[in-house]
Structure formats: C-alpha cells, structure tokens
Design a protein around this motif. Structure first.
Motif, PDB file in Angstrom:
ATOM      1  N   THR A 290      30.021  32.214  30.381  1.00 49.77           N
ATOM      2  CA  THR A 290      31.066  32.639  29.443  1.00 49.77           C
ATOM      3  C   THR A 290      32.202  33.373  30.163  1.00 49.77           C
ATOM      4  O   THR A 290      33.337  33.376  29.690  1.00 49.77           O
ATOM      5  CB  THR A 290      30.492  33.541  28.324  1.00 49.77           C
ATOM      6  OG1 THR A 290      29.971  34.742  28.897  1.00 49.77           O
ATOM      7  CG2 THR A 290      29.397  32.824  27.552  1.00 49.77           C
ATOM      8  N   GLY A 291      31.892  33.968  31.330  1.00 48.73           N
ATOM      9  CA  GLY A 291      32.954  34.601  32.127  1.00 48.73           C
ATOM     10  C   GLY A 291      33.989  33.562  32.542  1.00 48.73           C
ATOM     11  O   GLY A 291      35.195  33.838  32.566  1.00 48.73           O
ATOM     12  N   ALA A 292      33.529  32.351  32.850  1.00 48.34           N
ATOM     13  CA  ALA A 292      34.459  31.276  33.234  1.00 48.34           C
ATOM     14  C   ALA A 292      35.402  30.956  32.075  1.00 48.34           C
ATOM     15  O   ALA A 292      36.578  30.644  32.280  1.00 48.34           O
ATOM     16  CB  ALA A 292      33.674  30.034  33.650  1.00 48.34           C
TER      17      ALA A 292
ATOM     18  N   ALA B   1      43.530  40.137  35.907  1.00 48.80           N
ATOM     19  CA  ALA B   1      44.058  40.130  34.534  1.00 48.80           C
ATOM     20  C   ALA B   1      42.989  39.893  33.463  1.00 48.80           C
ATOM     21  O   ALA B   1      43.231  40.138  32.279  1.00 48.80           O
ATOM     22  CB  ALA B   1      45.143  39.050  34.413  1.00 48.80           C
ATOM     23  N   VAL B   2      41.799  39.425  33.884  1.00 43.82           N
ATOM     24  CA  VAL B   2      40.829  38.933  32.894  1.00 43.82           C
ATOM     25  C   VAL B   2      40.297  40.025  31.952  1.00 43.82           C
ATOM     26  O   VAL B   2      40.047  39.763  30.769  1.00 43.82           O
ATOM     27  CB  VAL B   2      39.687  38.134  33.587  1.00 43.82           C
ATOM     28  CG1 VAL B   2      38.831  39.009  34.479  1.00 43.82           C
ATOM     29  CG2 VAL B   2      38.816  37.403  32.580  1.00 43.82           C
ATOM     30  N   SER B   3      40.153  41.252  32.442  1.00 42.70           N
ATOM     31  CA  SER B   3      39.613  42.301  31.557  1.00 42.70           C
ATOM     32  C   SER B   3      40.578  42.602  30.418  1.00 42.70           C
ATOM     33  O   SER B   3      40.149  42.825  29.276  1.00 42.70           O
ATOM     34  CB  SER B   3      39.311  43.576  32.352  1.00 42.70           C
ATOM     35  OG  SER B   3      38.213  43.345  33.193  1.00 42.70           O
ATOM     36  N   ALA B   4      41.879  42.597  30.702  1.00 43.95           N
ATOM     37  CA  ALA B   4      42.875  42.875  29.649  1.00 43.95           C
ATOM     38  C   ALA B   4      42.847  41.768  28.598  1.00 43.95           C
ATOM     39  O   ALA B   4      42.835  42.041  27.389  1.00 43.95           O
ATOM     40  CB  ALA B   4      44.267  42.986  30.268  1.00 43.95           C
TER      41      ALA B   4
ATOM     42  N   LYS C 136      36.080  49.173  38.842  1.00 52.56           N
ATOM     43  CA  LYS C 136      37.213  49.274  37.911  1.00 52.56           C
ATOM     44  C   LYS C 136      37.069  48.230  36.790  1.00 52.56           C
ATOM     45  O   LYS C 136      37.273  48.529  35.610  1.00 52.56           O
ATOM     46  CB  LYS C 136      38.507  49.033  38.691  1.00 52.56           C
ATOM     47  CG  LYS C 136      39.752  49.291  37.918  1.00 52.56           C
ATOM     48  CD  LYS C 136      40.977  49.162  38.809  1.00 52.56           C
ATOM     49  CE  LYS C 136      42.220  49.084  37.922  1.00 52.56           C
ATOM     50  NZ  LYS C 136      43.308  48.371  38.535  1.00 52.56           N
ATOM     51  N   ARG C 137      36.682  47.009  37.157  1.00 53.65           N
ATOM     52  CA  ARG C 137      36.542  45.947  36.144  1.00 53.65           C
ATOM     53  C   ARG C 137      35.377  46.272  35.200  1.00 53.65           C
ATOM     54  O   ARG C 137      35.476  46.096  33.992  1.00 53.65           O
ATOM     55  CB  ARG C 137      36.346  44.592  36.848  1.00 53.65           C
ATOM     56  CG  ARG C 137      36.406  43.402  35.909  1.00 53.65           C
ATOM     57  CD  ARG C 137      37.003  42.190  36.587  1.00 53.65           C
ATOM     58  NE  ARG C 137      36.229  41.719  37.720  1.00 53.65           N
ATOM     59  CZ  ARG C 137      35.298  40.773  37.665  1.00 53.65           C
ATOM     60  NH1 ARG C 137      35.022  40.195  36.521  1.00 53.65           N
ATOM     61  NH2 ARG C 137      34.665  40.390  38.754  1.00 53.65           N
ATOM     62  N   ASP C 138      34.274  46.777  35.747  1.00 55.87           N
ATOM     63  CA  ASP C 138      33.130  47.149  34.891  1.00 55.87           C
ATOM     64  C   ASP C 138      33.531  48.234  33.887  1.00 55.87           C
ATOM     65  O   ASP C 138      33.113  48.201  32.728  1.00 55.87           O
ATOM     66  CB  ASP C 138      31.967  47.692  35.730  1.00 55.87           C
ATOM     67  CG  ASP C 138      31.298  46.595  36.527  1.00 55.87           C
ATOM     68  OD1 ASP C 138      31.520  45.410  36.227  1.00 55.87           O
ATOM     69  OD2 ASP C 138      30.565  46.940  37.469  1.00 55.87           O
TER      70      ASP C 138
HETATM   71  N1  LIG Z   1      30.700  37.442  27.682  1.00 56.70           N
HETATM   72  C1  LIG Z   1      31.714  37.839  28.484  1.00 56.70           C
HETATM   73  C2  LIG Z   1      31.886  37.302  29.744  1.00 56.70           C
HETATM   74  C3  LIG Z   1      32.939  37.729  30.512  1.00 56.70           C
HETATM   75  N2  LIG Z   1      33.808  38.640  30.011  1.00 56.70           N
HETATM   76  C4  LIG Z   1      34.984  39.055  30.762  1.00 56.70           C
HETATM   77  C5  LIG Z   1      34.785  40.335  31.518  1.00 56.70           C
HETATM   78  C6  LIG Z   1      34.727  39.938  32.961  1.00 56.70           C
HETATM   79  O1  LIG Z   1      35.350  40.902  33.786  1.00 56.70           O
HETATM   80  C7  LIG Z   1      35.476  38.620  32.983  1.00 56.70           C
HETATM   81  C8  LIG Z   1      35.081  37.630  34.045  1.00 56.70           C
HETATM   82  O2  LIG Z   1      33.679  37.433  34.009  1.00 56.70           O
HETATM   83  P1  LIG Z   1      32.865  36.994  35.338  1.00 56.70           P
HETATM   84  O3  LIG Z   1      33.404  35.677  35.784  1.00 56.70           O
HETATM   85  O4  LIG Z   1      33.105  38.054  36.352  1.00 56.70           O
HETATM   86  O5  LIG Z   1      31.450  36.913  34.885  1.00 56.70           O
HETATM   87  O6  LIG Z   1      35.313  38.062  31.706  1.00 56.70           O
HETATM   88  C9  LIG Z   1      33.609  39.160  28.766  1.00 56.70           C
HETATM   89  O7  LIG Z   1      34.395  40.009  28.314  1.00 56.70           O
HETATM   90  N3  LIG Z   1      32.566  38.755  28.023  1.00 56.70           N
END
Ligand SMILES: Nc1ccn([C@H]2C[C@H](O)[C@@H](COP(=O)(O)O)O2)c(=O)n1
Ligand SMILES: Nc1ncnc2c1ncn2[C@@H]1O[C@H](COP(=O)(O)OP(=O)(O)OP(=O)(O)O)[C@@H](O)[C@H]1O
Length: 225
Positions: free
Chosen positions: A35-37, A98-101, A178-180
C-alpha cells in the motif's frame, strides 16, 4: 474450502515489511499488496501534474484523478498510474520527501483504502497487505495482524546498504525518523499498532527468521480455524 487468509503487516519505515510480506505471500501462495507503493504512486502523479503537495485542498481536489492499478503477484508486484509503469519513479527521493504530506490528506486515504479493500476481497486464496494502517483501519478483521519494529540504527543501516553510500547512515536515519514522526502524527489513520496485532522486533533477526516466524503464525491461525 478454506476461507481466504488475510494478513496485515504494519510498521515504521525500513522494518522489513515489503521483503517479509512478499516472501511470506510467495511461500504460502497468497497475493501481495504494497500500500506504500500506492501512496507513492499518487504522490508521483501530484508532483508530475503540478499539484502543490503542501496545499491540502489542491491534493484533495485532485485525489480522484489518477488511475492506480496494483498487480498483486508476490514474485513480481507491479504498479501503474494512468497505464504507465510507475515502479521506478515512485522510489525517487523527491517522492519519498513528499509522500507523508500527500498521505495525510483524508480524501487520498479514502480513495486508496477503497482500492486496498477491493484488492483484498478479490484475492482468491488470501493476501498479505503491508502498510501503516492495515490492521487498524483498512482490514480490521484480518486473520492475522503483525506489527514489525526495529531500532532506528538497524533500519538506517539496512537502507544505507540499499543506497550504496549515496547518503550517510546518519542522514538516512534522520530521514526515516522524520517520516515516521509525520506518519504517526497525522490525524487520519496514523501509523499505529492495532490492539490485537503481534509485535515482532526484527532488530536482531535475519530476514529468513522473520519470514519463518510469520509463516508459523499464519499456519497456527489456519490450524485453529
Ligand atoms: N498504509 C499506508 C502505507 C503507506 N503510507 C504512507 C506513509 C509512508 O511514509 C509512505 C510510503 O510508504 P513506504 O513505501 O515507505 O512503505 O506512504 C500510509 O500512509 N499508509
Ligand atoms: N530482518 C532483516 N535483517 C536484515 N535486513 C533486512 C531485514 N528485513 C529487511 N531487511 C532489509 O532492509 C531493507 C528494508 O526492508 P524493506 O524494504 O522490506 O522495509 P519496509 O518496512 O518495507 O520499508 P518501507 O516502509 O520504507 O517501504 C531491505 O534492504 C531489506 O532487504
């Protein structure tokens, strides 16, 4: 016939969610969803289409526009945006920054949670879904919920190995932390451990040990049904 097994794997960045989820799904013949993708894909679309990612209203207004399709085969997961392969561009530093915003915007989350639930419902034998809010929000009735953790030092050292020295370990660790903090601090379905999730600290475990641990937990759940 056995009912599909739904596995939710959540946790902070770099704890091993993707590597573990893919391997577990492949071993057990399950589908797999990153889902992060999907959050990265929608972020990439915003950046590519001139949407100011710090403007919550602009992001919300555009959130229904991109067509995001995830392939759920664990040995070769895919992601396309408006029919274009997005697997490379979604991993750039620009998207990561930018993804967290973008993922904090409620309209974005509503859109993607719909896609995620549809993918889980369509998986013939079950699915491993990884992210930040899968156990708490997306699939609260999952068969098994795992919350992976690892020390910030271990996570930074793992990521630095991937980046092959492009960034110092300390800079990588600072960016992860920071992202966490942003992902845990947002109002709408923040990064959190579900009350009924099993926490697995991977700091001192090899990837194979983590995979084995989760396969065993799934088999125990299946046997108990
Ligand atoms: N269920 C989710 C999955 C991901 N995100 C957001 C927060 C992360 O920083 C970003 C990228 O995820 P990653 O590729 O590092 O697993 O996506 C979220 O809010 N909810
Ligand atoms: N238990 C482990 N021991 C050592 N290295 C690991 C372990 N688990 C994962 N790794 C390595 O750590 C890196 C990060 O793993 P992975 O991408 O699976 O984490 P993630 O939680 O999905 O991260 P993100 O949330 O940022 O997408 C990868 O290089 C992976 O091979």
């Amino acid at each position: 016939m056995e009912s599909p097994v739904i596995v939710a794997i959540d946790g902070p960045s770099g704890t091993g969610k993707s590597s573990t989820s893919k391997a577990v799904a492949a071993k057990l013949g399950l589908s797999y969803l990153d889902t992060g993708a999907q959050y990265r894909a929608i972020t990439w679309w915003m950046l590519s289409n001139g949407v100011d990612v710090s403007d919550t209203e602009a992001v919300a207004n555009a959130s229904a526009k991109p067509v995001i399709v995830s392939g759920t085969e664990p040995v070769g997961p895919t992601i396309t945006v408006d029919g274009e392969d997005a697997s490379g561009p979604i991993r750039t530093q620009e998207v990561t920054a930018a993804v967290s915003a973008v993922s904090a915007v409620p309209e974005v989350r509503t859109r993607l949670v719909g896609l995620q639930r549809a993918a889980a419902a369509a998986a013939p034998d079950g699915i491993v879904v990884e992210g930040r809010d899968i156990g708490t929000t997306v699939l609260p009735d999952a068969t098994l919920k795992i919350f992976l953790t690892a020390s910030a030092e271990a996570r930074a050292s793992r990521r630095s190995g991937e980046l092959k020295g492009a960034q110092s370990v300390q800079a990588t660790q600072d960016a992860l932390v920071k992202r966490d903090a942003a992902d845990s601090g947002r109002k709408t379905s923040p990064l959190a451990k579900a009350d009924d999730a099993i926490e697995v600290d991977t700091t001192d475990l090899s990837l194979d040990q983590v995979i084995e641990c989760i396969v065993t937990l799934i088999e125990e759940k299946r046997a108990a049904r």
